[in-house]
Motif scaffolding. Structure first.
Motif, mmCIF file in Angstrom:
data_model
loop_
_atom_site.group_PDB
_atom_site.id
_atom_site.type_symbol
_atom_site.label_atom_id
_atom_site.label_comp_id
_atom_site.label_asym_id
_atom_site.label_seq_id
_atom_site.Cartn_x
_atom_site.Cartn_y
_atom_site.Cartn_z
ATOM 1 N N GLU A 140 0.837 -1.038 -0.022
ATOM 2 C CA GLU A 140 0.149 0.033 0.162
ATOM 3 C C GLU A 140 0.927 1.282 0.067
ATOM 4 N N ASP A 141 2.214 1.215 0.305
ATOM 5 C CA ASP A 141 2.836 2.264 0.445
ATOM 6 C C ASP A 141 3.723 2.579 -1.052
ATOM 7 N N ARG A 142 3.793 1.592 -1.767
ATOM 8 C CA ARG A 142 4.564 1.549 -2.884
ATOM 9 C C ARG A 142 4.207 2.314 -3.951
ATOM 10 N N GLU A 143 2.754 2.436 -4.307
ATOM 11 C CA GLU A 143 2.356 3.305 -5.228
ATOM 12 C C GLU A 143 2.590 4.764 -5.068
ATOM 13 N N TYR A 144 2.440 4.945 -3.623
ATOM 14 C CA TYR A 144 2.402 6.338 -3.171
ATOM 15 C C TYR A 144 3.902 6.820 -3.276
ATOM 16 N N PHE A 145 4.948 5.967 -3.043
ATOM 17 C CA PHE A 145 6.123 6.174 -3.240
ATOM 18 C C PHE A 145 6.883 6.504 -4.661
ATOM 19 N N ARG A 146 6.428 5.403 -5.389
ATOM 20 C CA ARG A 146 6.696 5.499 -6.793
ATOM 21 C C ARG A 146 6.251 6.925 -7.591
ATOM 22 N N THR A 147 4.782 7.065 -7.408
ATOM 23 C CA THR A 147 4.525 7.944 -7.817
ATOM 24 C C THR A 147 4.831 9.753 -7.397
ATOM 25 N N SER A 148 5.040 9.697 -5.948
ATOM 26 C CA SER A 148 5.608 11.007 -5.587
ATOM 27 C C SER A 148 7.232 11.309 -6.005
ATOM 28 N N ARG A 149 7.819 10.313 -6.083
ATOM 29 C CA ARG A 149 9.296 10.467 -6.433
ATOM 30 C C ARG A 149 9.549 10.689 -8.029
ATOM 31 N N GLU A 150 8.660 9.875 -8.734
ATOM 32 C CA GLU A 150 8.823 10.001 -10.166
ATOM 33 C C GLU A 150 8.209 11.554 -10.607
ATOM 34 N N GLN A 151 7.292 12.131 -9.796
ATOM 35 C CA GLN A 151 6.808 13.336 -10.058
ATOM 36 C C GLN A 151 7.747 14.223 -9.681
ATOM 37 N N ARG A 152 8.484 14.054 -8.621
ATOM 38 C CA ARG A 152 9.739 15.026 -8.239
ATOM 39 C C ARG A 152 10.801 15.003 -9.280
ATOM 40 N N PHE A 153 11.352 13.898 -9.891
ATOM 41 C CA PHE A 153 12.501 13.717 -10.540
ATOM 42 C C PHE A 153 12.071 14.117 -12.173
ATOM 43 N N GLY A 154 10.742 13.750 -12.355
ATOM 44 C CA GLY A 154 10.375 13.929 -13.900
ATOM 45 C C GLY A 154 10.871 12.705 -14.664
ATOM 46 N N LYS A 155 11.078 11.396 -13.979
ATOM 47 C CA LYS A 155 11.244 10.196 -14.925
ATOM 48 C C LYS A 155 10.922 9.044 -13.927
ATOM 49 N N ARG A 156 10.918 7.817 -14.461
ATOM 50 C CA ARG A 156 10.769 6.591 -13.627
ATOM 51 C C ARG A 156 11.895 6.156 -12.863
ATOM 52 N N LEU A 157 11.648 5.520 -11.649
ATOM 53 C CA LEU A 157 12.497 5.193 -10.925
ATOM 54 C C LEU A 157 13.542 4.612 -11.425
ATOM 55 N N GLU A 158 13.445 3.516 -12.386
ATOM 56 C CA GLU A 158 14.366 2.785 -13.130
ATOM 57 C C GLU A 158 15.356 3.635 -13.870
ATOM 58 N N GLU A 159 14.823 4.888 -14.502
ATOM 59 C CA GLU A 159 15.613 5.634 -15.333
ATOM 60 C C GLU A 159 16.514 6.371 -14.148
ATOM 61 N N ILE A 160 16.039 6.969 -13.043
ATOM 62 C CA ILE A 160 16.627 7.527 -12.243
ATOM 63 C C ILE A 160 18.070 6.886 -11.937
ATOM 64 N N VAL A 161 17.889 5.414 -11.399
ATOM 65 C CA VAL A 161 18.934 4.721 -11.024
ATOM 66 C C VAL A 161 19.995 4.120 -12.246
ATOM 67 N N ALA A 162 19.447 4.291 -13.505
ATOM 68 C CA ALA A 162 20.139 3.691 -14.362
ATOM 69 C C ALA A 162 21.557 3.864 -14.651
ATOM 70 N N ASP A 163 22.150 5.085 -14.214
ATOM 71 C CA ASP A 163 23.324 5.263 -14.396
ATOM 72 C C ASP A 163 24.359 5.360 -13.000
ATOM 73 N N ARG A 164 23.720 4.374 -12.030
ATOM 74 C CA ARG A 164 24.175 4.634 -10.907
ATOM 75 C C ARG A 164 25.741 4.265 -10.594
ATOM 76 N N GLU A 165 26.302 3.806 -11.464
ATOM 77 C CA GLU A 165 27.663 3.080 -11.180
ATOM 78 C C GLU A 165 28.518 4.468 -11.538
ATOM 79 N N THR A 166 28.039 5.370 -12.441
ATOM 80 C CA THR A 166 28.743 6.577 -12.736
ATOM 81 C C THR A 166 28.603 7.600 -11.483
ATOM 82 N N THR A 167 27.183 7.618 -11.045
ATOM 83 C CA THR A 167 26.765 8.297 -9.727
ATOM 84 C C THR A 167 27.798 7.812 -8.710
ATOM 85 N N LEU A 168 28.022 6.495 -8.409
ATOM 86 C CA LEU A 168 28.885 5.973 -7.353
ATOM 87 C C LEU A 168 30.133 6.581 -7.597
ATOM 88 N N LEU A 169 30.857 6.894 -8.689
ATOM 89 C CA LEU A 169 32.011 7.163 -8.782
ATOM 90 C C LEU A 169 32.247 8.686 -8.126
#
Length: 231
Positions: free
Chosen positions: A126-155
């Motif tokens: 019951e919390d997953r939809e809220y979390f996904r919707t609110s964060r995707e609205q904030r970032f303007g993209k899907r969660l999967e897209e936000i973290v897609a380049d996380r190896e570069t972000t890690l550096l």
């Protein structure tokens, strides 16, 4: 007087992952308090309304509610000045404020780009939809897209830790010879990761890793004993 603390939890009520709540837990442990954790989830904002907040942590000290992690640490040092100080004076607190903003405005945005998709997996359905919707609205993209380049972000994240490494090269803690709330503020960011994702942030030969290990064992293993991903 009893102390209760509303903390963000996953589907498992013992699974806690808010960096702000962890700061407060460590502050309470530093002051030598025992407290009762009240698990709270993203879709339960009405439970906090009576205490004047929509977010956690919310600390209940008897019949008094204190909201926001930074406000809570100030309250604890002022109200319980007879117990070990979280900041040793106004100058240390002012320096701690810089570390608060550095953590929240430098480390947290990069952590978001590495962790957000994994957080979905630890939440109640019951919390997953809220979390996904609110964060995707904030970032303007899907969660999967936000973290897609996380190896570069890690550096970039590891590069951003260089001031922390330099400090730990000359003293064991951000607080100097002993940890203080400055340590707990930065450490909270790593506890967000520990409670959110199996993605590894640090190499074992990093001085920050050793500092994090010491804090995991602090207060009789308070954090080490809590559920979380291996770090």
């Amino acid at each position: 007087m009893s102390i209760r603390l509303f903390e963000l939890a996953g589907a498992d009520p013992a699974w806690r992952f808010s960096p702000y709540c962890w700061r407060t837990c460590l502050a309470l442990a530093h002051k030598g308090f025992a407290w009762e954790t009240v698990p709270w989830r993203f879709t339960e904002k009405e439970r906090l309304a009576a205490h004047g907040s929509q977010t956690v942590p919310v600390l209940l000290d008897g019949d008094r509610a204190v909201v926001d992690s930074w406000t809570i640490q100030g309250y604890l040092d002022e109200r319980y000045a007879d117990r070990p100080a979280l900041f040793d004076g106004a100058a240390a607190r002012a320096e701690g404020l810089f570390l608060k903003f550095w953590t929240e405005r430098t480390l947290h945005p990069m952590l978001s780009r590495m962790l957000l998709r994994d957080i979905v997996d630890i939440l109640r359905p019951e919390d997953r939809e809220y979390f996904r919707t609110s964060r995707e609205q904030r970032f303007g993209k899907r969660l999967e897209e936000i973290v897609a380049d996380r190896e570069t972000t890690l550096l970039r994240f590891r590069e951003a830790l260089e001031p922390l490494r330099a400090t730990l090269a000359v003293q064991p803690w951000l607080g100097g010879t002993e940890p203080n709330y400055a340590d707990y503020t930065v450490f909270g960011a790593f506890l967000w990761a520990r409670g959110s994702s199996p993605f590894r942030l640090l190499a074992e030969d990093d001085p920050v890793y050793a500092w994090r290990e010491r804090l995991l064992d602090a207060f009789d293993g308070l954090v080490r004993r809590a559920p979380g991903y291996p770090v």
